[in-house]
Design a protein around this motif. Structure first.
Motif, PDB file in Angstrom:
ATOM      1  N   ALA A 252       0.902  -1.287  -0.009  1.00  0.00           N
ATOM      2  CA  ALA A 252       0.027  -0.057   0.070  1.00  0.00           C
ATOM      3  C   ALA A 252       0.805   1.292   0.116  1.00  0.00           C
ATOM      4  N   TRP A 253       0.365   2.214  -1.040  1.00  0.00           N
ATOM      5  CA  TRP A 253       1.019   3.538  -0.983  1.00  0.00           C
ATOM      6  C   TRP A 253       0.267   4.483  -1.082  1.00  0.00           C
ATOM      7  N   PRO A 254      -0.203   5.018   0.277  1.00  0.00           N
ATOM      8  CA  PRO A 254      -1.156   6.224   0.336  1.00  0.00           C
ATOM      9  C   PRO A 254      -0.855   7.325   0.003  1.00  0.00           C
ATOM     10  N   GLU A 255       0.442   7.494   0.339  1.00  0.00           N
ATOM     11  CA  GLU A 255       1.183   8.853  -0.293  1.00  0.00           C
ATOM     12  C   GLU A 255       0.779   9.128  -2.014  1.00  0.00           C
ATOM     13  N   GLY A 256       0.368   8.062  -2.910  1.00  0.00           N
ATOM     14  CA  GLY A 256       0.133   8.288  -4.148  1.00  0.00           C
ATOM     15  C   GLY A 256      -0.927   9.455  -4.127  1.00  0.00           C
ATOM     16  N   LYS A 257      -1.920   9.354  -3.448  1.00  0.00           N
ATOM     17  CA  LYS A 257      -3.078  10.347  -3.390  1.00  0.00           C
ATOM     18  C   LYS A 257      -2.526  11.554  -3.216  1.00  0.00           C
ATOM     19  N   TYR A 258      -1.510  11.740  -2.186  1.00  0.00           N
ATOM     20  CA  TYR A 258      -0.963  13.144  -1.947  1.00  0.00           C
ATOM     21  C   TYR A 258      -0.532  13.859  -3.072  1.00  0.00           C
ATOM     22  N   PHE A 259       0.395  12.928  -3.817  1.00  0.00           N
ATOM     23  CA  PHE A 259       0.939  13.433  -4.967  1.00  0.00           C
ATOM     24  C   PHE A 259       0.101  13.837  -6.118  1.00  0.00           C
ATOM     25  N   GLY A 260      -1.290  13.630  -5.906  1.00  0.00           N
ATOM     26  CA  GLY A 260      -2.317  14.022  -6.944  1.00  0.00           C
ATOM     27  C   GLY A 260      -2.112  13.310  -8.155  1.00  0.00           C
ATOM     28  N   LEU A 261      -2.216  12.006  -8.094  1.00  0.00           N
ATOM     29  CA  LEU A 261      -2.101  10.823  -8.965  1.00  0.00           C
ATOM     30  C   LEU A 261      -3.534   9.941  -9.016  1.00  0.00           C
ATOM     31  N   ASP A 262      -4.255  10.200 -10.236  1.00  0.00           N
ATOM     32  CA  ASP A 262      -5.645   9.751 -10.357  1.00  0.00           C
ATOM     33  C   ASP A 262      -5.565   8.389 -10.412  1.00  0.00           C
ATOM     34  N   HIS A 263      -4.432   7.539 -10.934  1.00  0.00           N
ATOM     35  CA  HIS A 263      -4.511   6.205 -10.972  1.00  0.00           C
ATOM     36  C   HIS A 263      -2.737   5.807 -10.773  1.00  0.00           C
ATOM     37  N   ILE A 264      -2.699   4.782  -9.931  1.00  0.00           N
ATOM     38  CA  ILE A 264      -1.347   4.315  -9.896  1.00  0.00           C
ATOM     39  C   ILE A 264      -1.066   2.668 -10.334  1.00  0.00           C
ATOM     40  N   TYR A 265      -0.092   2.431 -10.887  1.00  0.00           N
ATOM     41  CA  TYR A 265       0.021   1.245 -11.522  1.00  0.00           C
ATOM     42  C   TYR A 265       1.523   0.779 -10.844  1.00  0.00           C
ATOM     43  N   ASP A 266       1.506   0.116  -9.731  1.00  0.00           N
ATOM     44  CA  ASP A 266       2.493  -0.681  -9.025  1.00  0.00           C
ATOM     45  C   ASP A 266       2.963  -1.812  -9.658  1.00  0.00           C
ATOM     46  N   SER A 267       3.837  -2.475  -8.945  1.00  0.00           N
ATOM     47  CA  SER A 267       4.332  -3.852  -9.519  1.00  0.00           C
ATOM     48  C   SER A 267       3.381  -4.993  -9.821  1.00  0.00           C
ATOM     49  N   GLU A 268       2.044  -5.061  -9.015  1.00  0.00           N
ATOM     50  CA  GLU A 268       1.170  -6.026  -9.171  1.00  0.00           C
ATOM     51  C   GLU A 268       0.475  -5.577 -10.485  1.00  0.00           C
ATOM     52  N   HIS A 269       0.374  -4.307 -11.011  1.00  0.00           N
ATOM     53  CA  HIS A 269      -1.007  -3.863 -11.850  1.00  0.00           C
ATOM     54  C   HIS A 269      -0.170  -3.318 -13.081  1.00  0.00           C
ATOM     55  N   LEU A 270       0.956  -4.116 -13.438  1.00  0.00           N
ATOM     56  CA  LEU A 270       1.742  -3.729 -15.001  1.00  0.00           C
ATOM     57  C   LEU A 270       1.435  -4.928 -15.871  1.00  0.00           C
ATOM     58  N   GLY A 271       1.059  -5.944 -15.300  1.00  0.00           N
ATOM     59  CA  GLY A 271       1.048  -7.069 -16.197  1.00  0.00           C
ATOM     60  C   GLY A 271       2.207  -8.033 -16.367  1.00  0.00           C
ATOM     61  N   TYR A 272       3.214  -7.672 -15.556  1.00  0.00           N
ATOM     62  CA  TYR A 272       4.296  -8.438 -15.682  1.00  0.00           C
ATOM     63  C   TYR A 272       4.481  -9.992 -14.935  1.00  0.00           C
ATOM     64  N   HIS A 273       5.036 -10.953 -15.632  1.00  0.00           N
ATOM     65  CA  HIS A 273       4.644 -12.413 -15.098  1.00  0.00           C
ATOM     66  C   HIS A 273       6.270 -12.877 -15.137  1.00  0.00           C
ATOM     67  N   GLY A 274       7.213 -11.851 -15.241  1.00  0.00           N
ATOM     68  CA  GLY A 274       8.484 -12.367 -15.324  1.00  0.00           C
ATOM     69  C   GLY A 274       9.504 -12.484 -14.126  1.00  0.00           C
ATOM     70  N   PRO A 275      10.606 -12.647 -13.989  1.00  0.00           N
ATOM     71  CA  PRO A 275      11.518 -12.698 -12.882  1.00  0.00           C
ATOM     72  C   PRO A 275      11.654 -11.224 -12.302  1.00  0.00           C
ATOM     73  N   TYR A 276      12.008 -11.128 -10.926  1.00  0.00           N
ATOM     74  CA  TYR A 276      12.590 -10.178 -10.568  1.00  0.00           C
ATOM     75  C   TYR A 276      14.342 -10.040 -10.804  1.00  0.00           C
ATOM     76  N   PHE A 277      14.646  -8.940 -11.166  1.00  0.00           N
ATOM     77  CA  PHE A 277      15.958  -8.535 -11.355  1.00  0.00           C
ATOM     78  C   PHE A 277      16.671  -8.090 -10.070  1.00  0.00           C
ATOM     79  N   SER A 278      16.929  -8.972  -8.917  1.00  0.00           N
ATOM     80  CA  SER A 278      17.122  -8.673  -7.817  1.00  0.00           C
ATOM     81  C   SER A 278      16.153  -7.699  -6.923  1.00  0.00           C
ATOM     82  N   TRP A 279      16.633  -6.504  -6.564  1.00  0.00           N
ATOM     83  CA  TRP A 279      15.520  -5.481  -6.120  1.00  0.00           C
ATOM     84  C   TRP A 279      14.497  -5.246  -6.871  1.00  0.00           C
ATOM     85  N   SER A 280      14.707  -5.069  -8.335  1.00  0.00           N
ATOM     86  CA  SER A 280      13.806  -4.399  -9.246  1.00  0.00           C
ATOM     87  C   SER A 280      12.653  -5.589  -9.721  1.00  0.00           C
TER      88      SER A 280
END
Length: 609
Positions: A405-433
């Motif tokens: 959860a990233w509640p600060e996103g609303k503070y920054f004035g973003l109508d919609h937020i795409y985090d790592s779970e909502h980009l449609g990615y089904h590949g491996p992590y590259f370490s931290w990324s």
């Protein structure tokens, strides 16, 4: 039948000055002497004679072991006493920076050690032991703090903040989980806790041991302390040095003084920042006047993780990164785009991306976690929220590094937020990324930019592939082959192992440079492939990488570039004197990152020329 008397108990050679026995001091090696029946040591009291039924010290236990093996016991006693002294003096003398730890660092005379000796010599037995234990725990805590300072200086190029940085320890645990897995994280945390407890216990025992030794040899200890005190005063006055290091030091006291002042400054900073929050030159600007020079444009505010000045200026990395920038510049020019570049000074270095992002967007110097929390719970407008306020843009966030959860996103004035779970990615992590930059940008195209009959977009995009530890690193592939990201499985397996990379600083720098090149290539290829006449790209680094890469440089500069096909967009910043192209010149203007928001709003306001 002969009559044998119980062995006579001599005054304990291991007793403190007040008569209490000291179990830490070994018994004398002199053999016991038999005495005639009823004989008594001259001056001895009846109470000193043991009960006939009392067990002999030689029958067992520690005292018995010492009597059976007197030389071994004395050797153990001397060895542990020496180790106790070494531990205490190491804590007093060790610097809180890894790059300052040398042999000469420990060949000094700390005035704090003389002060501790004087205090313990002046106290009676019980008070001495209690005081020694408390002082030992305090020394252990300061040793732990120095270790934290070393770690933070290696990562953030600053010491640990006792007021604001505790939350970062949780982030460090998350980083370990992402890099080593859940089991690795748990083992590391348990190991750190166990080590911290061990340091506190050992330092307390060491101080108690030294206090007992001082008491047993009170006269000699007092004379030695006095002599060393005189030597310290003379060396300090004359300025005697050894290998460029001052022999007579009061560094530990100065260290504690600096830490206290650091805490006081941090506590007082809250009120200062609250006053700064209320000052906003654009707070009352009508929404139809805001960002009038960009109406109808798709604006991408893009942060490239750890993209610092070192990537361009370093003599070993610079030539290859410059070649990547030049190739990207040529690619953009062929597609009809132009660019201008300058430098910004970040509030952080090594890590703390969110502090840099909020500084850039809010126009305030957000240098610590307290300021960040205060900002994100206020009504201070950010650059992104001003885009939202106009009603002329749909504001979105592409934040692949966000996994909860990233509640600060609303503070920054973003109508919609795409985090790592909502980009449609089904590949491996590259370490931290969690998501490769190329896929994040393609997801932005698929989810927002490529949609038909849409409103103009303002997107805040975080490119995370260049995040520490830079191993393994993805590579740019054909955009049509990205699919759901599973194509990166093989690429991740071909990559380097971070545990091997981080054994050698040169390998770390190489992988960092490759990560920056990957991010820049992904971004410029996206603009070449999907950019239009209405595309305006602002991309910048958020902070310099860790000191392992920067080589201890104190610079906090990061590159910033604005790319557009419409010449009117760049005409509005002509007065900034930025360098044409993707690479800022060495002497290009350098602003504090907090100054960008207002300058940008001014340049693209209705009255800009």
């Amino acid at each position: 039948m002969s009559h044998l008397t119980p062995p006579r108990q001599l005054p304990d050679a291991d007793a403190d000055a007040d008569g209490s026995p000291d179990p830490d001091v070994p018994a004398t090696d002199e053999p016991e002497k038999d005495s005639a029946p009823g004989a008594r040591e001259p001056g001895a009291h009846v109470a000193d004679e043991p009960d006939a039924q009392a067990p002999s010290p030689a029958r067992g236990g520690w005292f018995g072991w010492r009597r059976r093996f007197p030389r071994t016991a004395r050797g153990v006693w001397i060895g542990t006493t020496v180790l106790a002294a070494v531990l205490v003096f190491a804590v007093l003398l060790v610097p809180n920076r890894l790059d300052q730890i040398t042999v000469q660092s420990f060949l000094r005379l700390p005035v704090e050690g003389l002060f501790l000796a004087a205090v313990l010599l002046a106290l009676p037995s019980r008070a001495r032991r209690i005081t020694a234990a408390v002082l030992g725990v305090f020394l252990g805590m300061s040793a732990i703090l120095k270790c934290l300072d070393m770690g933070f200086r290696q990562t953030l190029a600053r010491p640990f903040d006792l007021v604001f940085d505790w939350v970062l320890l949780g982030d460090a645990a998350d980083f370990l989980k992402d890099s080593l897995g859940r089991t690795g994280e748990m083992l590391a945390v348990i190991g750190v806790i166990a080590l911290a407890v061990a340091v506190l216990v050992l330092s307390a025992l060491a101080m108690v041991r030294l206090g007992n030794v001082l008491a047993r040899h009170r006269r000699m200890a007092a004379r030695t302390t006095l002599v060393l005190g005189v030597v310290w005063v003379i060396c300090f006055t004359v300025g005697v040095q050894s290998g460029g290091v001052t022999v007579a030091t009061k560094g530990y006291a100065q260290y504690l003084s600096n830490r206290v002042q650091y805490v006081r400054d941090g506590l007082g900073d809250a009120e200062v920042f609250k006053k700064q929050l209320t000052v906003d030159a654009y707070a009352k600007t009508p929404s139809d006047h805001l960002l009038a020079g960009l109406r109808g444009k798709d604006v991408m505010l893009t942060f490239v993780e750890s993209y610092g000045r070192v990537a361009i200026d370093d003599p070993k990395m610079g030539p290859e990164v410059k070649a990547t920038l030049e190739a990207g510049d040529a690619r953009l020019k062929a597609a009809g785009f132009s660019a201008r570049s300058g430098w910004l000074r970040s509030p952080v270095t090594g890590a703390g991306s969110w502090l840099a992002h909020s500084t850039f967007l809010s126009g305030l110097w957000v240098k610590n976690q307290q300021r960040y929390r205060t900002l994100t719970t206020s009504d201070r407008a950010t650059l992104t929220s001003y885009f939202q306020k106009t009603g002329a843009w749909r504001t979105v966030g592409i934040v692949p590094g966000v996994r909860k959860a990233w509640p600060e996103g609303k503070y920054f004035g973003l109508d919609h937020i795409y985090d790592s779970e909502h980009l449609g990615y089904h590949g491996p992590y590259f370490s931290w990324s969690p998501v490769p930059d190329q896929f994040s940008l393609e997801a932005f195209q698929r989810l927002e930019h490529g949609r038909k009959n849409r409103d103009p977009i303002m997107a805040e995009i975080i490119l995370a592939s260049s995040h520490n530890p830079w191993s393994p690193i993805p590579r740019v592939i054909d955009w049509d082959d990205l699919g759901d990201g599973s194509v990166f499985d093989g690429i991740e397996k071909e990559g380097t192992d971070p545990t091997q990379v981080w054994k050698k600083p040169e390998r770390v720098r190489t992988e960092y440079r490759r990560a920056i090149e990957y991010s820049i290539q992904s971004l410029t290829e996206w603009v070449e492939r999907y950019g239009t006449d209405d595309t305006v790209l602002v991309f910048l680094g958020d902070h310099q990488p860790v000191p392992t890469v920067t080589g201890g440089s104190t610079s906090r500069d990061v590159p910033i570039t604005i790319v557009a096909r419409d010449p009117k967009v760049l005409d509005r910043i002509e007065g900034w004197n930025w360098t044409p192209g993707l690479k800022p010149a060495d002497d290009a203007p350098t602003w504090g990152m907090d100054r960008f928001r207002d300058r940008f709003l001014t340049a693209y306001g209705p009255k800009a020329r």
